[in-house]
Design an enzyme around this catalytic site. Structure first.
Site, PDB file in Angstrom:
ATOM      1  N   ARG A 237       0.841  -1.191   0.000  1.00 26.22           N
ATOM      2  CA  ARG A 237       0.000   0.000   0.000  1.00 26.22           C
ATOM      3  C   ARG A 237       0.882   1.248   0.000  1.00 26.22           C
ATOM      4  O   ARG A 237       1.892   1.308   0.724  1.00 26.22           O
ATOM      5  CB  ARG A 237      -0.903   0.036   1.248  1.00 26.22           C
ATOM      6  CG  ARG A 237      -2.118  -0.866   1.145  1.00 26.22           C
ATOM      7  CD  ARG A 237      -3.116  -0.376   0.100  1.00 26.22           C
ATOM      8  NE  ARG A 237      -4.263  -1.245  -0.069  1.00 26.22           N
ATOM      9  CZ  ARG A 237      -4.361  -2.217  -0.981  1.00 26.22           C
ATOM     10  NH1 ARG A 237      -3.367  -2.458  -1.798  1.00 26.22           N
ATOM     11  NH2 ARG A 237      -5.462  -2.943  -1.094  1.00 26.22           N
ATOM     12  N   GLU A 266      -3.089   7.342  -5.125  1.00 23.18           N
ATOM     13  CA  GLU A 266      -3.334   6.822  -6.470  1.00 23.18           C
ATOM     14  C   GLU A 266      -4.818   6.781  -6.840  1.00 23.18           C
ATOM     15  O   GLU A 266      -5.166   6.608  -8.009  1.00 23.18           O
ATOM     16  CB  GLU A 266      -2.735   5.417  -6.601  1.00 23.18           C
ATOM     17  CG  GLU A 266      -3.444   4.379  -5.750  1.00 23.18           C
ATOM     18  CD  GLU A 266      -2.764   3.010  -5.739  1.00 23.18           C
ATOM     19  OE1 GLU A 266      -1.602   2.884  -6.149  1.00 23.18           O
ATOM     20  OE2 GLU A 266      -3.431   2.058  -5.288  1.00 23.18           O
ATOM     21  N   HIS A 297      -0.353  -0.325  -9.921  1.00 15.36           N
ATOM     22  CA  HIS A 297      -1.095  -1.291  -9.090  1.00 15.36           C
ATOM     23  C   HIS A 297      -1.463  -2.556  -9.888  1.00 15.36           C
ATOM     24  O   HIS A 297      -2.630  -2.971  -9.909  1.00 15.36           O
ATOM     25  CB  HIS A 297      -2.358  -0.633  -8.517  1.00 15.36           C
ATOM     26  CG  HIS A 297      -2.743  -1.231  -7.190  1.00 15.36           C
ATOM     27  ND1 HIS A 297      -2.874  -0.490  -6.034  1.00 15.36           N
ATOM     28  CD2 HIS A 297      -3.005  -2.510  -6.822  1.00 15.36           C
ATOM     29  CE1 HIS A 297      -3.217  -1.285  -5.043  1.00 15.36           C
ATOM     30  NE2 HIS A 297      -3.287  -2.516  -5.492  1.00 15.36           N
TER      31      HIS A 297
HETATM   32  P1  NAD Z   1      -2.076 -11.032   5.017  1.00 18.05           P
HETATM   33  O1  NAD Z   1      -3.145 -10.525   5.931  1.00 18.05           O
HETATM   34  O2  NAD Z   1      -2.063 -12.470   4.665  1.00 18.05           O
HETATM   35  O3  NAD Z   1      -0.633 -10.657   5.614  1.00 18.05           O
HETATM   36  C1  NAD Z   1      -0.325  -9.421   6.146  1.00 18.05           C
HETATM   37  C2  NAD Z   1       0.732  -9.633   7.222  1.00 18.05           C
HETATM   38  O4  NAD Z   1       1.152  -8.344   7.676  1.00 18.05           O
HETATM   39  C3  NAD Z   1       0.224 -10.393   8.448  1.00 18.05           C
HETATM   40  O5  NAD Z   1       1.107 -11.455   8.742  1.00 18.05           O
HETATM   41  C4  NAD Z   1       0.206  -9.342   9.553  1.00 18.05           C
HETATM   42  O6  NAD Z   1       0.499  -9.891  10.843  1.00 18.05           O
HETATM   43  C5  NAD Z   1       1.302  -8.403   9.093  1.00 18.05           C
HETATM   44  N1  NAD Z   1       1.178  -7.048   9.625  1.00 18.05           N
HETATM   45  C6  NAD Z   1       0.076  -6.274   9.678  1.00 18.05           C
HETATM   46  N2  NAD Z   1       0.385  -5.074  10.183  1.00 18.05           N
HETATM   47  C7  NAD Z   1       1.714  -5.084  10.451  1.00 18.05           C
HETATM   48  C8  NAD Z   1       2.631  -4.143  10.993  1.00 18.05           C
HETATM   49  N3  NAD Z   1       2.232  -2.932  11.351  1.00 18.05           N
HETATM   50  N4  NAD Z   1       3.915  -4.517  11.142  1.00 18.05           N
HETATM   51  C9  NAD Z   1       4.328  -5.761  10.779  1.00 18.05           C
HETATM   52  N5  NAD Z   1       3.504  -6.683  10.257  1.00 18.05           N
HETATM   53  C10 NAD Z   1       2.222  -6.353  10.099  1.00 18.05           C
HETATM   54  O7  NAD Z   1      -2.179 -10.121   3.728  1.00 18.05           O
HETATM   55  P2  NAD Z   1      -1.699 -10.500   2.254  1.00 18.05           P
HETATM   56  O8  NAD Z   1      -2.812 -11.207   1.544  1.00 18.05           O
HETATM   57  O9  NAD Z   1      -0.368 -11.141   2.324  1.00 18.05           O
HETATM   58  O10 NAD Z   1      -1.592  -9.034   1.616  1.00 18.05           O
HETATM   59  C11 NAD Z   1      -0.557  -8.137   1.977  1.00 18.05           C
HETATM   60  C12 NAD Z   1      -0.833  -6.786   1.366  1.00 18.05           C
HETATM   61  O11 NAD Z   1      -0.634  -6.855  -0.063  1.00 18.05           O
HETATM   62  C13 NAD Z   1      -2.321  -6.378   1.465  1.00 18.05           C
HETATM   63  O12 NAD Z   1      -2.591  -5.785   2.668  1.00 18.05           O
HETATM   64  C14 NAD Z   1      -2.467  -5.410   0.329  1.00 18.05           C
HETATM   65  O13 NAD Z   1      -2.186  -4.129   0.850  1.00 18.05           O
HETATM   66  C15 NAD Z   1      -1.410  -5.822  -0.665  1.00 18.05           C
HETATM   67  N6  NAD Z   1      -1.957  -6.269  -1.957  1.00 18.05           N
HETATM   68  C16 NAD Z   1      -1.487  -5.649  -3.067  1.00 18.05           C
HETATM   69  C17 NAD Z   1      -1.942  -6.037  -4.332  1.00 18.05           C
HETATM   70  C18 NAD Z   1      -1.407  -5.388  -5.597  1.00 18.05           C
HETATM   71  O14 NAD Z   1      -1.882  -5.697  -6.694  1.00 18.05           O
HETATM   72  N7  NAD Z   1      -0.422  -4.503  -5.518  1.00 18.05           N
HETATM   73  C19 NAD Z   1      -2.906  -7.046  -4.428  1.00 18.05           C
HETATM   74  C20 NAD Z   1      -3.362  -7.670  -3.250  1.00 18.05           C
HETATM   75  C21 NAD Z   1      -2.872  -7.275  -2.025  1.00 18.05           C
END
Ligand code: NAD
Length: 332
Positions: A237, A266, A297
């Site tokens: 993000r 964005e 994205h």
């Molecule tokens: P997830 O919930 O499986 O994993 C997120 C991890 O981050 C968890 O293990 C959580 O404990 C950890 N976390 C949360 N806050 C934290 C902090 N402050 N410090 C340290 N660790 C922290 O999520 P995911 O499915 O792996 O997705 C991760 C991110 O990828 C999503 O939140 C989203 O923002 C992003 N995403 C981007 C796209 C893209 O096309 N660019 C698509 C999907 C998701």
């Protein structure tokens, strides 16, 4: 026959929508290419469910139209649903479901791809070659990935996949997470202290959601802790990174490059055609910067992710309308 009205239909979604219709002849599916707005909210008439993919927020009039219609379920083709008034919908008796995870390896692959592109200084070499500069510049000489430490910040679904890929390529992989996961320790070692994690990350790849607590997690001070010549990859993000501080760190030479698939502001241009003059100042700098590999994205954008987004959202509707258990339902 139950009716689903499908808004914001994109051409790449059509094969999965076609497959759904074949598999579920008990549903009629009305296809609308436009987003749900006040202009077309009359199309809700007679619908049992709607499937949406909104970037802009819905207006109060649209919410009223949903609540006063026959719609019993709303499914979003996205993981996040902060752009919807889910509480209001649930209170009005409209159930809501999302797609919590879709093809985590698609996003992980993209993070690895862009980390490797930056590591080998591809954006600079390609842009210089296009301008007739074919020299080998020692400033742009790379170090092999297998001689580097990759820091995975957020080791959930996507972070874990990225860790496996970086590790398979021979990099040393470390991780940081508020909730370390023992399974992930098969491919990385956790560092509990965030500052220490930064000090050891030659490449840092972000994979956590944006929250109030981690707003600008990578800022002027924390960026300084990264080793000289470090690389930042953000497919998570935009709000996790202070863009101005990042540009300063790149300009000073402290960071070697950054791959940004997300930008904090964005929302006004993503998925649209927008002239550069209409972008904000920081976004213009991102696009002009030779050390930044910017993408709009698209880390998730694979056939597998699209099929999963559409399939899981429609399946959520079927489960709720058929009174079956729906693991993707958002509860109040
Ligand atoms: P997830 O919930 O499986 O994993 C997120 C991890 O981050 C968890 O293990 C959580 O404990 C950890 N976390 C949360 N806050 C934290 C902090 N402050 N410090 C340290 N660790 C922290 O999520 P995911 O499915 O792996 O997705 C991760 C991110 O990828 C999503 O939140 C989203 O923002 C992003 N995403 C981007 C796209 C893209 O096309 N660019 C698509 C999907 C998701």
């Amino acid at each position: 026959m139950k009716k689903i009205v499908y808004f914001s239909l994109r051409n790449e979604e059509i094969p999965t929508v076609d497959a759904f219709e074949k598999e579920h002849p008990e549903f009629s599916l009305e296809r609308i290419h436009e987003n749900l707005t006040e202009e077309n909210m009359d199309r809700l008439e007679g619908a049992d469910a709607i499937c949406v993919s909104q970037v802009q927020e819905l207006t109060a009039a649209v919410y009223d139209a949903i609540k006063n219609s026959s719609v019993k379920v709303m499914a979003t083709r996205s993981a996040g649903y902060d752009m919807y008034d889910v509480e209001g919908l649930i209170k009005a008796g409209v159930r809501f479901c999302s797609v919590p995870s879709y093809s985590p390896s698609s996003i992980a692959e993209f993070a690895v791809t862009s980390a490797m592109a930056i590591n080998r200084r591809l954006p600079q070499f390609v842009s210089r070659a296009k301008q007739g500069d074919y020299r080998w510049n020692p400033e742009l000489m790379a170090r092999r990935l297998q001689d580097k430490t990759v820091g995975i910040a957020g080791t959930g679904r996507i972070g874990f996949e990225a860790a496996k890929m970086f590790s398979a390529l021979g990099a040393k992989v470390i991780g940081y997470d508020l909730y370390p996961n023992p399974k992930v320790e098969e491919v990385l070692s956790y560092v509990d202290d965030f500052d220490e994690f930064l000090r050891r990350s030659d490449i840092i790849s972000l994979h956590m959601p944006a929250t109030k607590e981690n707003h600008h997690l990578l800022n002027k001070e924390s960026l300084k802790l990264l080793p000289e010549g470090a690389i930042l990859v953000n497919t998570a993000r935009g709000a996790l990174v202070d863009t101005e501080a990042l540009i300063e760190a790149l300009d000073s030479g402290h960071l070697a490059g950054a791959a940004l698939d997300c930008y904090e502001f964005e929302g006004s241009f993503i998925t649209k055609e927008v002239p550069v003059e209409e972008l904000d100042a920081a976004m213009k700098k991102i696009l002009q910067h030779e050390k930044i590999f910017y993408t709009p994205h698209i880390a998730y954008y694979t056939d597998d992710a699209i099929a999963s987004l559409v399939g899981v959202a429609l399946e959520g509707i079927v489960q709720i309308l058929n009174a079956e258990d729906c693991p993707t339902e958002v509860k109040a």
